[in-house]
Enzyme design. Structure first.
Site, PDB file in Angstrom:
ATOM      1  N   GLY A 117     -11.806 -11.801  71.490  1.00  0.00           N
ATOM      2  CA  GLY A 117     -12.913 -12.578  70.775  1.00  0.00           C
ATOM      3  C   GLY A 117     -13.240 -13.827  71.595  1.00  0.00           C
ATOM      4  O   GLY A 117     -12.563 -14.407  72.392  1.00  0.00           O
ATOM      5  N   GLY A 141     -13.237 -17.013  72.301  1.00  0.00           N
ATOM      6  CA  GLY A 141     -12.679 -18.225  72.055  1.00  0.00           C
ATOM      7  C   GLY A 141     -13.177 -19.613  72.586  1.00  0.00           C
ATOM      8  O   GLY A 141     -12.421 -20.574  72.161  1.00  0.00           O
ATOM      9  N   ARG A 142     -14.188 -19.294  73.372  1.00  0.00           N
ATOM     10  CA  ARG A 142     -14.650 -20.888  73.882  1.00  0.00           C
ATOM     11  C   ARG A 142     -16.142 -20.562  73.846  1.00  0.00           C
ATOM     12  O   ARG A 142     -16.855 -21.152  74.811  1.00  0.00           O
ATOM     13  CB  ARG A 142     -13.967 -21.165  75.072  1.00  0.00           C
ATOM     14  N   LYS A 190     -21.051 -21.726  76.712  1.00  0.00           N
ATOM     15  CA  LYS A 190     -19.882 -21.284  77.163  1.00  0.00           C
ATOM     16  C   LYS A 190     -18.982 -22.377  77.181  1.00  0.00           C
ATOM     17  O   LYS A 190     -19.555 -23.508  78.249  1.00  0.00           O
ATOM     18  CB  LYS A 190     -19.681 -20.511  78.259  1.00  0.00           C
ATOM     19  N   ASP A 200      -8.380 -24.542  73.960  1.00  0.00           N
ATOM     20  CA  ASP A 200      -9.133 -25.842  73.474  1.00  0.00           C
ATOM     21  C   ASP A 200     -10.493 -25.500  73.322  1.00  0.00           C
ATOM     22  O   ASP A 200     -11.449 -26.137  72.789  1.00  0.00           O
ATOM     23  CB  ASP A 200      -9.105 -26.996  74.412  1.00  0.00           C
ATOM     24  N   GLY A 201     -11.192 -24.173  73.545  1.00  0.00           N
ATOM     25  CA  GLY A 201     -12.385 -23.796  73.414  1.00  0.00           C
ATOM     26  C   GLY A 201     -13.375 -24.538  74.338  1.00  0.00           C
ATOM     27  O   GLY A 201     -14.586 -24.352  74.269  1.00  0.00           O
ATOM     28  N   ASP A 261     -12.451  -6.063  78.224  1.00  0.00           N
ATOM     29  CA  ASP A 261     -13.339  -7.018  77.570  1.00  0.00           C
ATOM     30  C   ASP A 261     -14.551  -7.736  78.553  1.00  0.00           C
ATOM     31  O   ASP A 261     -15.399  -8.481  77.993  1.00  0.00           O
ATOM     32  CB  ASP A 261     -12.540  -8.443  76.861  1.00  0.00           C
ATOM     33  N   ASN A 262     -14.156  -7.683  79.820  1.00  0.00           N
ATOM     34  CA  ASN A 262     -15.214  -8.247  80.653  1.00  0.00           C
ATOM     35  C   ASN A 262     -16.206  -7.105  81.427  1.00  0.00           C
ATOM     36  O   ASN A 262     -16.735  -7.525  82.328  1.00  0.00           O
ATOM     37  CB  ASN A 262     -14.234  -8.818  81.839  1.00  0.00           C
ATOM     38  N   ASP A 287     -18.752 -12.663  83.090  1.00  0.00           N
ATOM     39  CA  ASP A 287     -17.327 -13.379  83.340  1.00  0.00           C
ATOM     40  C   ASP A 287     -17.000 -13.768  84.847  1.00  0.00           C
ATOM     41  O   ASP A 287     -16.085 -13.062  85.137  1.00  0.00           O
ATOM     42  CB  ASP A 287     -16.287 -12.911  82.405  1.00  0.00           C
TER      43      ASP A 287
HETATM   44  P1  AMP Z   1     -11.936 -14.704  80.153  1.00  0.00           P
HETATM   45  O1  AMP Z   1     -10.874 -14.943  81.201  1.00  0.00           O
HETATM   46  O2  AMP Z   1     -12.925 -15.836  80.290  1.00  0.00           O
HETATM   47  O3  AMP Z   1     -12.568 -13.606  79.995  1.00  0.00           O
HETATM   48  O4  AMP Z   1     -11.335 -15.053  78.596  1.00  0.00           O
HETATM   49  C1  AMP Z   1     -10.379 -14.247  78.154  1.00  0.00           C
HETATM   50  C2  AMP Z   1     -10.077 -14.662  76.665  1.00  0.00           C
HETATM   51  O5  AMP Z   1      -9.663 -16.211  76.506  1.00  0.00           O
HETATM   52  C3  AMP Z   1     -11.240 -14.641  75.941  1.00  0.00           C
HETATM   53  O6  AMP Z   1     -11.044 -14.227  74.537  1.00  0.00           O
HETATM   54  C4  AMP Z   1     -11.935 -15.975  75.824  1.00  0.00           C
HETATM   55  O7  AMP Z   1     -12.588 -16.583  74.821  1.00  0.00           O
HETATM   56  C5  AMP Z   1     -10.405 -16.714  75.806  1.00  0.00           C
HETATM   57  N1  AMP Z   1     -10.347 -18.118  76.470  1.00  0.00           N
HETATM   58  C6  AMP Z   1     -10.502 -18.518  77.790  1.00  0.00           C
HETATM   59  N2  AMP Z   1     -10.595 -19.902  78.008  1.00  0.00           N
HETATM   60  C7  AMP Z   1     -10.524 -20.398  76.519  1.00  0.00           C
HETATM   61  C8  AMP Z   1     -10.219 -21.712  76.032  1.00  0.00           C
HETATM   62  N3  AMP Z   1     -10.232 -22.696  76.865  1.00  0.00           N
HETATM   63  N4  AMP Z   1      -9.976 -21.774  74.812  1.00  0.00           N
HETATM   64  C9  AMP Z   1     -10.073 -20.882  74.063  1.00  0.00           C
HETATM   65  N5  AMP Z   1     -10.111 -19.597  74.413  1.00  0.00           N
HETATM   66  C10 AMP Z   1     -10.325 -19.353  75.872  1.00  0.00           C
HETATM   67 MG    MG Z   2     -14.082 -12.642  79.145  1.00  0.00          MG
END
Ligand code: AMP
Ligand code: MG
Length: 486
Positions: free
Chosen positions: A89, A91-92, A112, A124-125, A251-252, A261
């Protein structure tokens, strides 16, 4: 409040069953300041750049205010990360609305790095300036290369630090995409939702991206076929420019066929088919030459998710999906082969071309030739500075290539034009990306970043401005490594 900026939201995703999202507000930030704004994209979106630069505009781009008509959400999805299935989901990221452009296109506007959501899993989002500028630069370069991708509208610094291994300036990227529907969204529905919810998601995806396919019989198979086709074309294009995504988790991978991403992505320098840049990709799952098989693996996960929607005898249905996974290879191969022909100036295809292309790639690999530079050199017939063009291997191949070009009924001008539009003079070379990011983040000097961005705006221009970015990295640079930048 009068909407001087031009926001024109019409939010369709929130009509899906509630399981697919959570309503969230972006977190407020202390002292937002705009770092870069994409004026051209703003115009395409029907947004006024001058207004976006005003405090009201920056307030939206930083998540401090939401424009009228916004329905701010985080999307739910799952995904296979390096082969392991998990709930994810946004997350940020916060989707603040779907903008309807003056051309009546619908695009997601997503912030983002906009703070925590119910899917943050302890994170930390937030996001750091370096990685957000990196995504901005590379996504815009990909778009200019003619590769479907999410776009970058702006980077805003938050005035707050984010803590990673060290304290870094925080930033928010405004990302624009045809949608953020992913294979992982379907996996989520298949795993945790009711059948009618999965069906609603599939129908929504058809209506949003493939309205024509939605009218054909067997529409869920058609949906799958469309995604397969778009992804096959996309990944062949990545390969042709030497792009390594780096984290092709399910998810990407989008339903729309856009690249999304930009975490640990990179462009190959030397032609090394097994090239891996990401520090966390220890087994080379997402290596340059693994992107095709991995895409097929990911699409098989989408097929599994769609399976319950397709009526009919189970074996027959499975065979239909299987046939489409084979179709991926055909589609990819067509796109790749024709792309390679274009790179070599071949306008009249022949079956033997494939062998000629592979011979070149083999000697490039053997002599550690720079991928982008080689094709640029062939285009300009400029073999200076790179010793490997002096080898017998190359000279032998060049003779065959020249003979092949003579077999065509094409002028040298036509061939040159074809090669120029197939071979970028410049790409976001790893060492140059690092240089301009270092200046931007550590020295607070955005000039080199903007100059590089401007040169990348038309990578096929072969302009004088581009020459300083065209040379391979100095050989003492060592192995390039990328990090997820979270
Ligand atoms: P990504 O590697 O950007 O595709 O992220 C993979 C997952 O980790 C996704 O669900 C993102 O929303 C979550 N995510 C990445 N960085 C953060 C962050 N700093 N805080 C919260 N969730 C994160
Ligand atoms: Mg992603």
């Amino acid at each position: 409040m009068v909407n001087l900026i031009g926001w024109n939201f019409d939010n369709s995703y929130i009509d899906l069953p509630k399981t697919f999202y959570s309503a969230v507000q972006p977190g407020k930030v202390a002292a937002p300041e705009i770092t870069i704004l994409n004026r051209q994209l703003a115009e395409e979106l029907g947004l006024k750049s001058d207004e976006l630069m005003q405090p009201e505009g920056i307030a939206v781009l930083s998540g401090n205010e939401l424009p009228d008509g916004s329905a701010s959400i985080a999307q739910a999805y799952a995904g296979h990360q390096f082969g392991h299935f998990t709930m994810l989901g946004d997350g940020r990221a916060t989707l603040i609305g779907e903008q309807i452009t003056p051309e009546k296109k619908r695009v997601d506007i997503q912030l983002k790095g906009a703070g925590v959501t119910p899917y943050s899993r302890g994170g930390d989002g937030r996001a750091a300036l370096g990685p957000m500028l990196r995504e901005y630069l590379i996504s815009e370069a990909m778009n200019s290369l003619g590769i479907p991708t999410s776009r970058s509208l702006a980077v805003v610094q938050t005035g707050e630090d984010v803590i990673r291994e060290q304290s870094l300036p925080g930033a928010i990227l405004t990302r624009v995409a045809e949608s953020h529907l992913r294979i992982g969204t379907f996996q989520y529905a298949r795993q945790w939702s009711e059948l009618d919810e999965l069906k609603a998601l599939a129908d929504y995806s058809l209506a949003r991206h493939f309205p024509e396919a939605a009218t054909r019989p067997n529409r869920y198979i058609e949906l799958f076929k469309e995604v397969v086709t778009r992804q096959a074309k996309l990944i062949a294009k990545w390969n042709l420019v030497g792009f390594v995504h780096g984290v092709m988790n399910t998810d990407n991978m989008t339903i729309s066929g856009e690249t999304i991403d930009y975490g640990p992505c990179a462009f190959i320098d030397q032609y090394v088919p097994t090239a891996v840049f990401s520090s966390i990709d220890r087994h080379g799952r997402y290596a340059y030459n693994q992107q095709k098989p991995v895409a097929i693996w990911n699409l098989a996960r989408l097929a599994e998710a769609l399976l319950p929607l397709v009526e009919g005898d189970k074996d027959t249905v499975l065979k239909q999906f299987q046939a489409l996974l084979y179709y991926f290879s055909d589609c990819y191969q067509d796109q790749w082969l024709n792309g390679m022909r274009g790179k070599l100036g071949i306008l009249e295809p022949e079956a033997e071309d494939e062998a000629l292309i592979h011979q070149l790639l083999e000697i490039m690999e053997k002599h550690k030739a720079d991928y982008t530079h080689t094709f640029r050199a062939l285009t300009l017939t400029d073999y200076r500075d790179q010793d490997w063009f002096e080898t017998e291997d190359f000279k032998r191949w060049e003779k065959l290539w020249k003979l092949r070009l003579k077999k065509q009924n094409q002028s040298s001008g036509q061939i040159l034009q074809q090669m120029k539009q197939s071979n970028p003079a410049i790409i976001p070379r790893n060492y140059l990306v690092e240089q301009v990011l270092e200046e931007a983040v550590s020295q607070d000097n955005l000039v080199p970043f903007k100059q590089f961005l401007s040169a990348l705006q038309d990578p096929y221009a072969y302009s004088e401005e581009q020459e300083r970015y065209a040379m391979p990295a100095p050989t003492d640079q060592g192995n390039y490594q990328t990090f997820c930048g979270t």
